[in-house]
Design a protein around this motif. Structure first.
Motif, PDB file in Angstrom:
ATOM      1  N   ALA A 154       0.825  -1.206   0.000  1.00 39.57           N
ATOM      2  CA  ALA A 154       0.000   0.000   0.000  1.00 39.57           C
ATOM      3  C   ALA A 154       0.862   1.259   0.000  1.00 39.57           C
ATOM      4  CB  ALA A 154      -0.933  -0.015   1.209  1.00 39.57           C
ATOM      5  N   LEU A 155       1.955   1.219   0.756  1.00 46.12           N
ATOM      6  CA  LEU A 155       2.842   2.375   0.815  1.00 46.12           C
ATOM      7  C   LEU A 155       3.517   2.611  -0.532  1.00 46.12           C
ATOM      8  CD1 LEU A 155       4.100   4.559   2.642  1.00 46.12           C
ATOM      9  CD2 LEU A 155       5.903   2.918   3.201  1.00 46.12           C
ATOM     10  N   LEU A 156       3.990   1.539  -1.167  1.00 42.17           N
ATOM     11  CA  LEU A 156       4.633   1.673  -2.467  1.00 42.17           C
ATOM     12  C   LEU A 156       3.635   2.148  -3.529  1.00 42.17           C
ATOM     13  CD1 LEU A 156       6.879  -1.516  -2.527  1.00 42.17           C
ATOM     14  CD2 LEU A 156       7.641   0.859  -2.381  1.00 42.17           C
ATOM     15  N   GLU A 157       2.421   1.599  -3.489  1.00 46.94           N
ATOM     16  CA  GLU A 157       1.420   1.989  -4.481  1.00 46.94           C
ATOM     17  C   GLU A 157       1.047   3.460  -4.346  1.00 46.94           C
ATOM     18  OE1 GLU A 157      -3.091   0.745  -5.951  1.00 46.94           O
ATOM     19  OE2 GLU A 157      -2.111  -0.353  -4.320  1.00 46.94           O
ATOM     20  N   ARG A 158       0.875   3.909  -3.096  1.00 51.87           N
ATOM     21  CA  ARG A 158       0.523   5.315  -2.893  1.00 51.87           C
ATOM     22  C   ARG A 158       1.665   6.228  -3.352  1.00 51.87           C
ATOM     23  NH1 ARG A 158      -3.143   8.347   0.082  1.00 51.87           N
ATOM     24  NH2 ARG A 158      -4.153   6.462   0.831  1.00 51.87           N
ATOM     25  N   GLY A 159       2.908   5.824  -3.041  1.00 47.89           N
ATOM     26  CA  GLY A 159       4.045   6.620  -3.482  1.00 47.89           C
ATOM     27  C   GLY A 159       4.141   6.712  -4.989  1.00 47.89           C
ATOM     28  N   GLU A 169      -9.346   2.633  -2.646  1.00 48.53           N
ATOM     29  CA  GLU A 169      -8.220   3.182  -1.880  1.00 48.53           C
ATOM     30  C   GLU A 169      -8.682   4.372  -1.056  1.00 48.53           C
ATOM     31  OE1 GLU A 169      -3.695   4.921  -2.499  1.00 48.53           O
ATOM     32  OE2 GLU A 169      -5.012   4.603  -4.205  1.00 48.53           O
ATOM     33  N   ARG A 170      -8.252   4.417   0.186  1.00 45.56           N
ATOM     34  CA  ARG A 170      -8.657   5.508   1.063  1.00 45.56           C
ATOM     35  C   ARG A 170      -8.024   6.818   0.619  1.00 45.56           C
ATOM     36  NH1 ARG A 170      -7.941   2.724   7.046  1.00 45.56           N
ATOM     37  NH2 ARG A 170      -9.302   0.944   6.686  1.00 45.56           N
ATOM     38  N   GLN A 171      -8.836   7.862   0.670  1.00 45.35           N
ATOM     39  CA  GLN A 171      -8.323   9.184   0.357  1.00 45.35           C
ATOM     40  C   GLN A 171      -7.518   9.713   1.546  1.00 45.35           C
ATOM     41  OE1 GLN A 171      -8.616  10.729  -2.500  1.00 45.35           O
ATOM     42  NE2 GLN A 171     -10.015   9.301  -3.514  1.00 45.35           N
ATOM     43  N   GLY A 172      -6.775  10.768   1.288  1.00 46.84           N
ATOM     44  CA  GLY A 172      -6.059  11.402   2.381  1.00 46.84           C
ATOM     45  C   GLY A 172      -4.561  11.237   2.255  1.00 46.84           C
ATOM     46  N   PRO A 173      -3.826  11.729   3.232  1.00 41.88           N
ATOM     47  CA  PRO A 173      -2.356  11.697   3.180  1.00 41.88           C
ATOM     48  C   PRO A 173      -1.809  10.298   3.392  1.00 41.88           C
ATOM     49  CG  PRO A 173      -3.113  12.532   5.288  1.00 41.88           C
ATOM     50  CD  PRO A 173      -4.336  12.388   4.443  1.00 41.88           C
ATOM     51  N   THR A 174      -0.546  10.129   3.077  1.00 39.63           N
ATOM     52  CA  THR A 174       0.158   8.884   3.374  1.00 39.63           C
ATOM     53  C   THR A 174       0.255   8.713   4.883  1.00 39.63           C
ATOM     54  OG1 THR A 174       1.463   9.062   1.342  1.00 39.63           O
ATOM     55  CG2 THR A 174       2.333   7.645   3.084  1.00 39.63           C
ATOM     56  N   ARG A 175      -0.096   7.525   5.357  1.00 44.30           N
ATOM     57  CA  ARG A 175      -0.035   7.253   6.799  1.00 44.30           C
ATOM     58  C   ARG A 175       1.202   6.412   7.102  1.00 44.30           C
ATOM     59  NH1 ARG A 175      -1.399   3.250  10.396  1.00 44.30           N
ATOM     60  NH2 ARG A 175      -2.013   1.903   8.663  1.00 44.30           N
ATOM     61  N   LEU A 176       2.014   6.879   8.035  1.00 41.37           N
ATOM     62  CA  LEU A 176       3.196   6.140   8.459  1.00 41.37           C
ATOM     63  C   LEU A 176       3.055   5.773   9.931  1.00 41.37           C
ATOM     64  CD1 LEU A 176       6.157   8.088   6.792  1.00 41.37           C
ATOM     65  CD2 LEU A 176       4.945   6.061   5.954  1.00 41.37           C
ATOM     66  N   ASP A 196      11.582   1.554  -1.216  1.00 45.55           N
ATOM     67  CA  ASP A 196      11.885   2.797  -1.927  1.00 45.55           C
ATOM     68  C   ASP A 196      10.678   3.716  -1.803  1.00 45.55           C
ATOM     69  OD1 ASP A 196      12.994   4.734  -3.467  1.00 45.55           O
ATOM     70  OD2 ASP A 196      12.656   3.715  -5.381  1.00 45.55           O
ATOM     71  N   SER A 197      10.493   4.253  -0.582  1.00 42.63           N
ATOM     72  CA  SER A 197       9.346   5.108  -0.295  1.00 42.63           C
ATOM     73  C   SER A 197       9.835   6.516   0.006  1.00 42.63           C
ATOM     74  CB  SER A 197       8.567   4.565   0.909  1.00 42.63           C
ATOM     75  OG  SER A 197       7.686   5.538   1.425  1.00 42.63           O
ATOM     76  N   PRO A 198       9.478   7.502  -0.808  1.00 40.94           N
ATOM     77  CA  PRO A 198       9.892   8.884  -0.531  1.00 40.94           C
ATOM     78  C   PRO A 198       9.427   9.366   0.835  1.00 40.94           C
ATOM     79  CG  PRO A 198       9.053   8.704  -2.770  1.00 40.94           C
ATOM     80  CD  PRO A 198       8.743   7.405  -2.095  1.00 40.94           C
ATOM     81  N   ALA A 199       8.209   8.994   1.247  1.00 40.38           N
ATOM     82  CA  ALA A 199       7.694   9.439   2.536  1.00 40.38           C
ATOM     83  C   ALA A 199       8.523   8.865   3.680  1.00 40.38           C
ATOM     84  CB  ALA A 199       6.231   9.020   2.687  1.00 40.38           C
ATOM     85  N   LEU A 200       8.825   7.574   3.622  1.00 40.01           N
ATOM     86  CA  LEU A 200       9.616   6.939   4.674  1.00 40.01           C
ATOM     87  C   LEU A 200      11.042   7.484   4.689  1.00 40.01           C
ATOM     88  CD1 LEU A 200       9.120   4.866   6.854  1.00 40.01           C
ATOM     89  CD2 LEU A 200       9.807   3.070   5.253  1.00 40.01           C
ATOM     90  N   ALA A 201      11.600   7.750   3.513  1.00 34.47           N
ATOM     91  CA  ALA A 201      12.945   8.317   3.438  1.00 34.47           C
ATOM     92  C   ALA A 201      12.992   9.715   4.037  1.00 34.47           C
ATOM     93  CB  ALA A 201      13.417   8.346   1.990  1.00 34.47           C
ATOM     94  N   ALA A 202      11.946  10.515   3.793  1.00 38.16           N
ATOM     95  CA  ALA A 202      11.908  11.872   4.338  1.00 38.16           C
ATOM     96  C   ALA A 202      11.838  11.851   5.859  1.00 38.16           C
ATOM     97  CB  ALA A 202      10.714  12.626   3.764  1.00 38.16           C
TER      98      ALA A 202
END
Length: 308
Positions: free
Chosen positions: A74-79, A92-99, A285-291
């Motif tokens: 799910a994280l990779l697909e959203r990214g 797929e749920r709307q809204g921001p990426t959830r970590l 390879d998740s931009p959100a997780l890397a940030a």
């Protein structure tokens, strides 16, 4: 193993996150019967029981593997959708990426939260923080409940990377009145074993570790007959020591202002306890997780002692 249908995988994740089949059905906009059928089909396909039908439901060991896979997917697909500028897919749920991140209470109360303010919010990210002892946060990684964790373990969980953050320093303190009443005579290590001691919870080993560091025989506080208070918040733990309930190890950031004001006294001027902290996260390879990882590492470099 046969190919895992994504609708069934995501349904399992929804059931685990929502806690019941009915709640998962509402979140997925399908009937509870459809949820039940998907879970049964996935269990038949894998040949394993994936859920314990308790309230709330809990994944089995095999279920944890599928849940972890679902979260990563799910994280990779959203990214990928974000980078491609695509709208959310069907269901797929709307809204921001959830970590989801596991963090120990003392890090939350001292240095960790400012790091989240450094994370860029384009695209937006929301955080689900799970509080757990630093020695046990890796269990949440293994179970697929979180994507990253602040931990005291340098040994990477399978499928995770690890980097050193630094050392959190703890100081042995009590109120001046408590020291006078309980610790003013005899060897400090003997008095600490007998005096009321503060513990965060029954997993807290810092006070025992400190006493063992002072002892010639390496023994800590007696498990049987020991006088132990349990206060499961970082601020409450500190305040209980200030109030004179017991002695304990307090994060340096919390202890220093109270030492300067005279509300606390340092029990050993030449002894501290340092806890090495590490950042573990899924190898994705998740931009959100890397940030988030970059922001946490930058804040830790400013707030923690350097790694040994």
């Amino acid at each position: 193993m046969d190919e895992l249908p994504l609708d069934q995988v995501y349904t399992l994740l929804a059931v685990v996150d929502e806690g019941t089949f009915d709640a998962a059905a509402a979140a997925l906009h399908v009937t509870p019967s459809a949820v039940s059928q998907r879970i049964k089909a996935l269990e038949q396909r894998t040949g394993r029981v994936l859920l314990m039908r308790s309230k709330p439901v809990r994944p089995t060991d095999s279920g944890q593997v599928v849940v972890r896979f679902a979260r990563q997917l799910a994280l990779l697909e959203r990214g990928a959708r974000t980078e491609l500028g695509l709208a959310a897919g069907p269901g797929e749920r709307q809204g921001p990426t959830r970590l989801a991140i596991a963090v120990n209470a003392d890090s939350l109360a001292t240095w960790f939260l400012p790091s989240l303010d450094r994370v860029p919010q384009d695209p937006p990210i929301c955080f689900e923080l799970r509080r757990e002892d630093e020695a046990h946060t890796t269990a949440l990684l293994r179970e697929g409940q979180v994507m990253a964790a602040v931990t005291s373990s340098p040994d990477p969980v399978a499928g995770c990377s690890v980097r050193s953050l630094g050392r959190a320093r703890y100081l042995p303190v009590s109120s001046p009145e408590f020291e006078e009443r309980h610790l003013s005579s005899g060897r400090l290590v003997d008095r600490l074993r007998e005096a009321p001691a503060m513990f965060f919870d029954r997993r807290d080993e810092l006070q025992d570790a400190f006493v063992r560091s002072l002892a010639d025989d390496g023994t800590g506080i007696p498990a049987a007959g020991g006088f132990r208070h349990y206060v499961p918040t970082s601020e409450g733990f500190r305040d209980a020591i200030v109030a004179g309930l017991g002695w304990g190890l307090v994060p340096e950031a919390h202890a220093l202002p109270l030492l300067r004001s005279g509300a606390l006294t340092l029990l050993a001027t030449d002894r501290t306890l340092d806890v090495p902290l590490f950042w573990q996260q899924w190898k994705l390879d998740s931009p959100a997780l890397a940030a988030v990882a970059a922001a946490v590492a930058a804040t830790a470099a400013e707030k923690l002692l350097p790694p040994e």
